[in-house]
Design a protein around this motif. Structure first.
Motif, PDB file in Angstrom:
ATOM      1  N   ARG A 102       8.831  76.311 -75.800  1.00 17.72           N
ATOM      2  CA  ARG A 102       9.587  77.227 -74.942  1.00 17.72           C
ATOM      3  C   ARG A 102      10.913  76.568 -74.567  1.00 17.72           C
ATOM      4  O   ARG A 102      10.964  75.393 -74.246  1.00 17.72           O
ATOM      5  CB  ARG A 102       8.806  77.564 -73.668  1.00 17.72           C
ATOM      6  CG  ARG A 102       9.605  78.411 -72.662  1.00 17.72           C
ATOM      7  CD  ARG A 102       8.719  78.970 -71.554  1.00 17.72           C
ATOM      8  NE  ARG A 102       8.024  77.932 -70.799  1.00 17.72           N
ATOM      9  CZ  ARG A 102       6.943  78.156 -70.041  1.00 17.72           C
ATOM     10  NH1 ARG A 102       6.441  79.374 -69.946  1.00 17.72           N
ATOM     11  NH2 ARG A 102       6.355  77.158 -69.403  1.00 17.72           N
TER      12      ARG A 102
ATOM     13  N   THR B  82      14.446  77.135 -72.080  1.00 14.61           N
ATOM     14  CA  THR B  82      14.920  77.822 -70.882  1.00 14.61           C
ATOM     15  C   THR B  82      16.387  77.500 -70.669  1.00 14.61           C
ATOM     16  O   THR B  82      16.792  76.322 -70.714  1.00 14.61           O
ATOM     17  CB  THR B  82      14.123  77.372 -69.639  1.00 14.61           C
ATOM     18  OG1 THR B  82      12.734  77.653 -69.840  1.00 14.61           O
ATOM     19  CG2 THR B  82      14.604  78.092 -68.387  1.00 14.61           C
TER      20      THR B  82
ATOM     21  N   VAL C 252      10.051  81.939 -76.119  1.00 12.96           N
ATOM     22  CA  VAL C 252       8.818  81.247 -76.515  1.00 12.96           C
ATOM     23  C   VAL C 252       8.594  81.512 -77.999  1.00 12.96           C
ATOM     24  O   VAL C 252       8.632  82.658 -78.449  1.00 12.96           O
ATOM     25  CB  VAL C 252       7.614  81.745 -75.697  1.00 12.96           C
ATOM     26  CG1 VAL C 252       6.352  81.001 -76.114  1.00 12.96           C
ATOM     27  CG2 VAL C 252       7.872  81.591 -74.201  1.00 12.96           C
TER      28      VAL C 252
ATOM     29  N   TYR D  16       7.596  77.373 -63.977  1.00 16.68           N
ATOM     30  CA  TYR D  16       6.435  77.875 -64.708  1.00 16.68           C
ATOM     31  C   TYR D  16       5.146  77.182 -64.257  1.00 16.68           C
ATOM     32  O   TYR D  16       5.161  76.075 -63.708  1.00 16.68           O
ATOM     33  CB  TYR D  16       6.596  77.622 -66.217  1.00 16.68           C
ATOM     34  CG  TYR D  16       7.861  78.164 -66.822  1.00 16.68           C
ATOM     35  CD1 TYR D  16       8.084  79.530 -66.932  1.00 16.68           C
ATOM     36  CD2 TYR D  16       8.844  77.296 -67.306  1.00 16.68           C
ATOM     37  CE1 TYR D  16       9.247  80.020 -67.516  1.00 16.68           C
ATOM     38  CE2 TYR D  16       9.997  77.775 -67.896  1.00 16.68           C
ATOM     39  CZ  TYR D  16      10.200  79.139 -67.993  1.00 16.68           C
ATOM     40  OH  TYR D  16      11.341  79.620 -68.566  1.00 16.68           O
TER      41      TYR D  16
ATOM     42  N   THR E 172      -4.013  74.117 -68.938  1.00 15.93           N
ATOM     43  CA  THR E 172      -3.357  75.419 -68.763  1.00 15.93           C
ATOM     44  C   THR E 172      -2.772  75.840 -70.109  1.00 15.93           C
ATOM     45  O   THR E 172      -1.955  75.112 -70.679  1.00 15.93           O
ATOM     46  CB  THR E 172      -2.242  75.337 -67.708  1.00 15.93           C
ATOM     47  OG1 THR E 172      -2.807  74.942 -66.452  1.00 15.93           O
ATOM     48  CG2 THR E 172      -1.540  76.675 -67.554  1.00 15.93           C
TER      49      THR E 172
ATOM     50  N   PRO F 270      -0.639  77.367 -73.221  1.00 14.18           N
ATOM     51  CA  PRO F 270       0.791  77.622 -73.394  1.00 14.18           C
ATOM     52  C   PRO F 270       1.078  79.115 -73.349  1.00 14.18           C
ATOM     53  O   PRO F 270       0.171  79.942 -73.510  1.00 14.18           O
ATOM     54  CB  PRO F 270       1.086  77.044 -74.779  1.00 14.18           C
ATOM     55  CG  PRO F 270      -0.224  77.092 -75.497  1.00 14.18           C
ATOM     56  CD  PRO F 270      -1.267  76.857 -74.445  1.00 14.18           C
ATOM     57  N   PRO F 271       2.344  79.494 -73.157  1.00 17.15           N
ATOM     58  CA  PRO F 271       2.701  80.914 -73.164  1.00 17.15           C
ATOM     59  C   PRO F 271       2.559  81.499 -74.564  1.00 17.15           C
ATOM     60  O   PRO F 271       2.485  80.787 -75.562  1.00 17.15           O
ATOM     61  CB  PRO F 271       4.158  80.910 -72.703  1.00 17.15           C
ATOM     62  CG  PRO F 271       4.663  79.553 -73.080  1.00 17.15           C
ATOM     63  CD  PRO F 271       3.508  78.620 -72.912  1.00 17.15           C
ATOM     64  N   VAL F 272       2.533  82.824 -74.616  1.00 14.04           N
ATOM     65  CA  VAL F 272       2.370  83.541 -75.878  1.00 14.04           C
ATOM     66  C   VAL F 272       3.732  83.723 -76.547  1.00 14.04           C
ATOM     67  O   VAL F 272       4.680  84.207 -75.910  1.00 14.04           O
ATOM     68  CB  VAL F 272       1.713  84.914 -75.641  1.00 14.04           C
ATOM     69  CG1 VAL F 272       1.593  85.683 -76.959  1.00 14.04           C
ATOM     70  CG2 VAL F 272       0.343  84.743 -74.995  1.00 14.04           C
TER      71      VAL F 272
ATOM     72  N   SER G 106       6.849  85.197 -78.638  1.00 15.74           N
ATOM     73  CA  SER G 106       7.381  86.548 -78.739  1.00 15.74           C
ATOM     74  C   SER G 106       8.697  86.497 -79.487  1.00 15.74           C
ATOM     75  O   SER G 106       9.299  85.432 -79.640  1.00 15.74           O
ATOM     76  CB  SER G 106       7.582  87.158 -77.349  1.00 15.74           C
ATOM     77  OG  SER G 106       8.237  88.406 -77.423  1.00 15.74           O
TER      78      SER G 106
ATOM     79  N   ALA H  14      12.280  85.819 -72.957  1.00 19.22           N
ATOM     80  CA  ALA H  14      11.220  85.711 -71.964  1.00 19.22           C
ATOM     81  C   ALA H  14      11.858  85.562 -70.589  1.00 19.22           C
ATOM     82  O   ALA H  14      12.857  84.843 -70.443  1.00 19.22           O
ATOM     83  CB  ALA H  14      10.320  84.513 -72.256  1.00 19.22           C
TER      84      ALA H  14
END
Length: 230
Positions: free
Chosen positions: A13, A15, A32, A180, A211, A213-215, A217, A221
Motif C-alpha cells: 500500500r 499513501t 493498494v 490505518y 491483522t 493486509p488490505p484488499v 483494488s 483507496a
C-alpha cells in the motif's frame, strides 16, 4: 521467542504525503496493489573517514576506523500494473482523465522532489503458529517517508513489461502511528494503529502482525483522517 521465516511478499500500500511527511487524507490519496514482482531496499551509507597515525619509519602508531553514517534506503520497486493512480502517487506526475473523469493514463513531466509517499508491505510468515482466531500472520514493513519517485526506463516488445520506480527514504516526517489499523491492540486481536510512533531518526519499521493486509483494488483507496494521524 519467535523465529519467523519470510515467505513471499503479499500486498503493498502507498499513501500520499505532503512536503512535511504528513499523510494526505481524502478519497484519492492511497492505493493498494499486489501486481508487483519485487521491492529492493538497498542501504545507502557513508563509510566515514579513517584516522591513521603513521610514523616516519612506516610503523602505524594508531588507527581508528571511520564510523559509518546511515543515510537511508534506496528503493527499487518493480510493478506489472500500469495503473495511472499508482504511478501518480509514486511519482507526483498527473493522471490523464477520460471523458467521464476516470483516470485512463498518466503524463511524464518532471521529477517531483517536493512530493512523497509512505510505503507498506505485507509478507507472509512461515514457521509460526497462528494465535487463536487469527486469519494468518504477516511481517509488516513500513517506510514512512519516500521521496524522489522516478519511473525508470520502459521497453516494449514481445515479452512481459515491468515498470520500475526508484526512490529514497527520509527520516523524520509525521506518520506518527499512522492512519490505518495494522496490528492487534489487545488480547482479543482487535485491529488498531501502531502502538507507538516511529522515532524521527528512523527510516523503517518491521514487525509481525496478525491483522490482515488490505484488499488490492484498481482504484484509489481512501485515507481517513482521525485521531490516529499525528
Amino acid at each position: 521467542m519467535s523465529c519467523p521465516l519470510i515467505a513471499n511478499a503479499d500486498v503493498m500500500r502507498v499513501t500520499r504525503l505532503d512536503q512535511c511527511g504528513n499523510p494526505v487524507c481524502g478519497e484519492d490519496n492511497g492505493f493498494v496493489f499486489d501486481c508487483f514482482s519485487s521491492l529492493a531496499m538497498n542501504n545507502n551509507s557513508d563509510d566515514g573517514d579513517d584516522i591513521q597515525y603513521k610514523a616516519a619509519n612506516g610503523r602505524v602508531c594508531g588507527f581508528r576506523r571511520g564510523c559509518p553514517t546511515f543515510k537511508g534506503f534506496d528503493l527499487e520497486l518493480n510493478v506489472f500494473s500500469v495503473s495511472p493512480e499508482l504511478i501518480e502517487i509514486l511519482t507526483g506526475n498527473p493522471v490523464y482523465l477520460g471523458y467521464d473523469g476516470t483516470p485512463i493514463g498518466f503524463d511524464t513531466c518532471s521529477i517531483k522532489c517536493d512530493t512523497g509517499f509512505a510505503l507498506e508491505l505485507w509478507a507472509e510468515v512461515l514457521g509460526e503458529e497462528c494465535a487463536e482466531g487469527a486469519q494468518g500472520q504477516w511481517i509488516y514493513f513500513l517506510l514512512p517517508w519516500v521521496t524522489n519517485g522516478l519511473l525508470g526506463d520502459l521497453e516494449l516488445g514481445s515479452e512481459a513489461v515491468t515498470l520500475q520506480i526508484t526512490g529514497s527514504t527520509r527520516a523524520g516526517g509525521s506518520w506518527g502511528v499512522g492512519p490505518y489499523d495494522v496490528q492487534p491492540i489487545d488480547a482479543a486481536g482487535t485491529p488498531g494503529p501502531m502502538l507507538t510512533p516511529l522515532d524521527s531518526a528512523c527510516h523503517r519499521r518491521t514487525f509481525i502482525t496478525t491483522t490482515p493486509p488490505p484488499v488490492p483494488s484498481c482504484d484509489y483507496a481512501p485515507v481517513l483522517c482521525d485521531a490516529s494521524v499525528s
